[in-house]
Design a protein around this motif. Sequence first.
Motif, PDB file in Angstrom:
ATOM      1  N   GLU A   1      42.475 -86.321  17.263  1.00 57.05           N
ATOM      2  CA  GLU A   1      42.765 -87.340  16.251  1.00 57.05           C
ATOM      3  C   GLU A   1      43.823 -88.318  16.762  1.00 57.05           C
ATOM      4  OE1 GLU A   1      44.189 -87.779  11.564  1.00 57.05           O
ATOM      5  OE2 GLU A   1      44.039 -85.781  12.493  1.00 57.05           O
ATOM      6  N   ILE A   2      44.855 -87.788  17.412  1.00 52.86           N
ATOM      7  CA  ILE A   2      45.871 -88.666  18.008  1.00 52.86           C
ATOM      8  C   ILE A   2      45.214 -89.599  19.019  1.00 52.86           C
ATOM      9  CG2 ILE A   2      47.865 -88.694  19.558  1.00 52.86           C
ATOM     10  CD1 ILE A   2      48.764 -86.068  18.163  1.00 52.86           C
ATOM     11  N   GLY A   3      44.336 -89.039  19.857  1.00 49.89           N
ATOM     12  CA  GLY A   3      43.655 -89.846  20.860  1.00 49.89           C
ATOM     13  C   GLY A   3      42.789 -90.933  20.257  1.00 49.89           C
ATOM     14  N   GLN A   4      42.192 -90.649  19.117  1.00 46.19           N
ATOM     15  CA  GLN A   4      41.381 -91.668  18.445  1.00 46.19           C
ATOM     16  C   GLN A   4      42.241 -92.822  17.949  1.00 46.19           C
ATOM     17  OE1 GLN A   4      39.487 -89.062  15.625  1.00 46.19           O
ATOM     18  NE2 GLN A   4      37.636 -88.842  16.861  1.00 46.19           N
ATOM     19  N   THR A  24      50.265 -97.450  16.296  1.00 48.76           N
ATOM     20  CA  THR A  24      51.113 -96.745  17.261  1.00 48.76           C
ATOM     21  C   THR A  24      52.154 -95.900  16.547  1.00 48.76           C
ATOM     22  OG1 THR A  24      50.795 -98.431  18.966  1.00 48.76           O
ATOM     23  CG2 THR A  24      52.762 -97.055  19.146  1.00 48.76           C
ATOM     24  N   HIS A  25      52.770 -96.461  15.516  1.00 52.37           N
ATOM     25  CA  HIS A  25      53.742 -95.678  14.748  1.00 52.37           C
ATOM     26  C   HIS A  25      53.082 -94.407  14.209  1.00 52.37           C
ATOM     27  CE1 HIS A  25      56.772 -94.472  11.854  1.00 52.37           C
ATOM     28  NE2 HIS A  25      55.786 -94.385  10.963  1.00 52.37           N
ATOM     29  N   HIS A  26      51.858 -94.528  13.729  1.00 52.09           N
ATOM     30  CA  HIS A  26      51.189 -93.383  13.119  1.00 52.09           C
ATOM     31  C   HIS A  26      50.928 -92.284  14.151  1.00 52.09           C
ATOM     32  CE1 HIS A  26      48.852 -91.203  10.178  1.00 52.09           C
ATOM     33  NE2 HIS A  26      47.846 -91.126  11.032  1.00 52.09           N
ATOM     34  N   TYR A  27      50.400 -92.649  15.339  1.00 46.40           N
ATOM     35  CA  TYR A  27      50.082 -91.579  16.295  1.00 46.40           C
ATOM     36  C   TYR A  27      51.339 -90.965  16.899  1.00 46.40           C
ATOM     37  CZ  TYR A  27      50.236 -94.592  20.597  1.00 46.40           C
ATOM     38  OH  TYR A  27      50.593 -95.413  21.630  1.00 46.40           O
ATOM     39  N   LEU A  28      52.403 -91.741  17.033  1.00 44.40           N
ATOM     40  CA  LEU A  28      53.646 -91.156  17.545  1.00 44.40           C
ATOM     41  C   LEU A  28      54.265 -90.209  16.530  1.00 44.40           C
ATOM     42  CD1 LEU A  28      55.291 -94.183  19.391  1.00 44.40           C
ATOM     43  CD2 LEU A  28      54.291 -92.132  20.421  1.00 44.40           C
ATOM     44  N   THR A  29      54.161 -90.534  15.256  1.00 41.11           N
ATOM     45  CA  THR A  29      54.646 -89.637  14.211  1.00 41.11           C
ATOM     46  C   THR A  29      53.878 -88.313  14.252  1.00 41.11           C
ATOM     47  OG1 THR A  29      55.261 -91.513  12.812  1.00 41.11           O
ATOM     48  CG2 THR A  29      55.018 -89.378  11.725  1.00 41.11           C
ATOM     49  N   MET A  30      52.551 -88.390  14.402  1.00 38.87           N
ATOM     50  CA  MET A  30      51.747 -87.182  14.525  1.00 38.87           C
ATOM     51  C   MET A  30      52.127 -86.394  15.774  1.00 38.87           C
ATOM     52  SD  MET A  30      47.887 -88.412  13.516  1.00 38.87           S
ATOM     53  CE  MET A  30      47.267 -86.733  13.777  1.00 38.87           C
ATOM     54  N   LEU A  31      52.384 -87.099  16.864  1.00 34.89           N
ATOM     55  CA  LEU A  31      52.629 -86.463  18.153  1.00 34.89           C
ATOM     56  C   LEU A  31      53.853 -85.553  18.117  1.00 34.89           C
ATOM     57  CD1 LEU A  31      51.519 -86.469  21.102  1.00 34.89           C
ATOM     58  CD2 LEU A  31      53.184 -88.263  21.595  1.00 34.89           C
ATOM     59  N   TYR A  51      55.971 -85.802  26.204  1.00 34.60           N
ATOM     60  CA  TYR A  51      54.711 -85.543  25.525  1.00 34.60           C
ATOM     61  C   TYR A  51      53.573 -86.245  26.262  1.00 34.60           C
ATOM     62  CZ  TYR A  51      57.552 -84.167  21.453  1.00 34.60           C
ATOM     63  OH  TYR A  51      58.447 -83.565  20.614  1.00 34.60           O
ATOM     64  N   LYS A  52      52.427 -85.612  26.304  1.00 38.11           N
ATOM     65  CA  LYS A  52      51.188 -86.270  26.695  1.00 38.11           C
ATOM     66  C   LYS A  52      50.441 -86.704  25.450  1.00 38.11           C
ATOM     67  CE  LYS A  52      50.016 -83.684  30.943  1.00 38.11           C
ATOM     68  NZ  LYS A  52      49.005 -82.765  31.530  1.00 38.11           N
ATOM     69  N   PHE A  53      49.783 -87.852  25.515  1.00 35.20           N
ATOM     70  CA  PHE A  53      48.869 -88.194  24.421  1.00 35.20           C
ATOM     71  C   PHE A  53      47.588 -88.776  25.007  1.00 35.20           C
ATOM     72  CE2 PHE A  53      51.997 -91.605  24.815  1.00 35.20           C
ATOM     73  CZ  PHE A  53      51.233 -92.768  24.893  1.00 35.20           C
ATOM     74  N   PRO A  54      46.437 -88.296  24.535  1.00 33.26           N
ATOM     75  CA  PRO A  54      45.148 -88.698  25.105  1.00 33.26           C
ATOM     76  C   PRO A  54      44.761 -90.111  24.699  1.00 33.26           C
ATOM     77  CG  PRO A  54      44.797 -87.268  23.227  1.00 33.26           C
ATOM     78  CD  PRO A  54      46.287 -87.300  23.461  1.00 33.26           C
ATOM     79  N   VAL A  55      43.936 -90.731  25.505  1.00 36.24           N
ATOM     80  CA  VAL A  55      43.341 -92.026  25.181  1.00 36.24           C
ATOM     81  C   VAL A  55      41.894 -91.757  24.806  1.00 36.24           C
ATOM     82  CG1 VAL A  55      42.804 -94.344  25.996  1.00 36.24           C
ATOM     83  CG2 VAL A  55      44.881 -93.197  26.796  1.00 36.24           C
ATOM     84  N   GLY A  56      41.613 -91.670  23.526  1.00 35.50           N
ATOM     85  CA  GLY A  56      40.278 -91.340  23.045  1.00 35.50           C
ATOM     86  C   GLY A  56      40.217 -89.956  22.433  1.00 35.50           C
ATOM     87  N   GLY A  57      39.114 -89.667  21.761  1.00 28.83           N
ATOM     88  CA  GLY A  57      38.974 -88.422  21.024  1.00 28.83           C
ATOM     89  C   GLY A  57      38.356 -87.289  21.811  1.00 28.83           C
ATOM     90  N   TRP A  58      38.590 -87.248  23.127  1.00 29.75           N
ATOM     91  CA  TRP A  58      37.927 -86.275  23.978  1.00 29.75           C
ATOM     92  C   TRP A  58      38.531 -84.862  23.971  1.00 29.75           C
ATOM     93  CZ3 TRP A  58      41.261 -84.336  27.562  1.00 29.75           C
ATOM     94  CH2 TRP A  58      42.349 -85.140  27.940  1.00 29.75           C
ATOM     95  N   PRO A  59      39.801 -84.625  23.553  1.00 33.06           N
ATOM     96  CA  PRO A  59      40.340 -83.262  23.646  1.00 33.06           C
ATOM     97  C   PRO A  59      39.628 -82.274  22.724  1.00 33.06           C
ATOM     98  CG  PRO A  59      42.118 -84.864  23.477  1.00 33.06           C
ATOM     99  CD  PRO A  59      40.855 -85.591  23.155  1.00 33.06           C
ATOM    100  N   ALA A  60      39.616 -81.014  23.125  1.00 27.99           N
ATOM    101  CA  ALA A  60      39.052 -79.957  22.286  1.00 27.99           C
ATOM    102  C   ALA A  60      39.953 -79.679  21.092  1.00 27.99           C
ATOM    103  CB  ALA A  60      38.863 -78.686  23.115  1.00 27.99           C
ATOM    104  N   ASP A  61      41.258 -79.794  21.283  1.00 26.31           N
ATOM    105  CA  ASP A  61      42.204 -79.603  20.196  1.00 26.31           C
ATOM    106  C   ASP A  61      42.024 -80.717  19.161  1.00 26.31           C
ATOM    107  OD1 ASP A  61      45.090 -78.273  19.466  1.00 26.31           O
ATOM    108  OD2 ASP A  61      45.073 -80.418  19.039  1.00 26.31           O
TER     109      ASP A  61
END
Length: 368
Positions: free
Chosen positions: A303-306, A101-108, A288-298
């Motif tokens: 990667e955040i979603g993954q 969680t820390h990692h994806y929030l840092t990316m976000l 911020y929005k963050f996806p659940v899973g790697g489905w975004p085109a961006d």
Amino acid sequence: MAFKPSTAGPSGSSPQSPPQQAAIVAASDIENEEDDDDDDDDDRDDVDSALGDDASSVVHSITSSVLNYRTIQGRTFHSEKHNNMYFIPNDEQQLQSVDITHHYLTMLIGDKLFLAPISDNVQRVLDIGTGTGDQHLLTSTHHSVFAEAYPNAEVIGTDLSPTQPLWVPPNVKFELDDCTQPWTWTANSFDFVHMRYLIGGIADWDELLRQAYRVTRPGGWVQSCEPNVHIRSDDGTVAPDSAYETFWNMLYRDATEKLGFSFNPVEENVQRRAFEVAGFRNIEVRDYKFPVGGWPADKRLAEIGQYVQLTMLNDVEGYTLFLWNTIMGENTPGYAEAMARIRKELRSKKIHGYMTCRYVYGQKPENP
């Protein structure tokens, strides 16, 4: 168009509910849908291989009462020494999710540790609810950027359990503390107070921010980040009968009434309001929005979603077990079936679910 965060204006004004944000665009060439029949052991193998074995640091004293953890169906939770019966486990499985969680929030937030415009000459920093140390500001070698950037700063991290690593930089230390109880630090003693993901642990946000205001030095900053864990979609792919809605969202909707702690801090706008009540100025709000899973085109959002998906597949039980037992009843049937359904949905790129989070930071006036 990929999602971009919304930001409050210069006055720090903020709406009473999360502002409408741009939709996250789903990739159009999704192939090789994950095997929905993978067993839990496969999930754990994948998770373990992705975590790595970064080390970080801590100094603390431990008493037997602190280590006398509550146990629920084989999972350990914070000691009953604390008045705060926090709903998330403190065992190794959950701590792995904390670090992800820390990692994806840092990316976000653009590979940053925080958003508040703190002074270059910051001297003392307080990190509330520091988790393993990797989860927060810098109480970790994994994110030693903060210690390197502020070598003269003393960083104190607090949590309910002694779950932090055994080695720390010389300017970092950890203390066992319950932030819902009266704070013991002296007034005007910190340049920056950092709080993140205290959802489900705070009954009185106004008092929490009053305490933070008291210990912050004039001109210093306080920052809070909290999630809205309601999983939704902009294209209808999160169906009303999905496990996301009937299991996950249901538990978090009903938890506030059952437990007496806020599980909807973003929807209730408690952060912004508490900052204002405490007396902070120059308040800024960013959603911020963050996806659940790697489905975004961006690719970055994918990667955040993954990582979000990895966090949940690693320990969706840890996020739901206590809530299920409390809301539905410990012996109520259906938990195992709901867990199987939500794991299947977590693996599906056809479901374009996302959550949101809100960062709020404010400054204590120079002449309070």
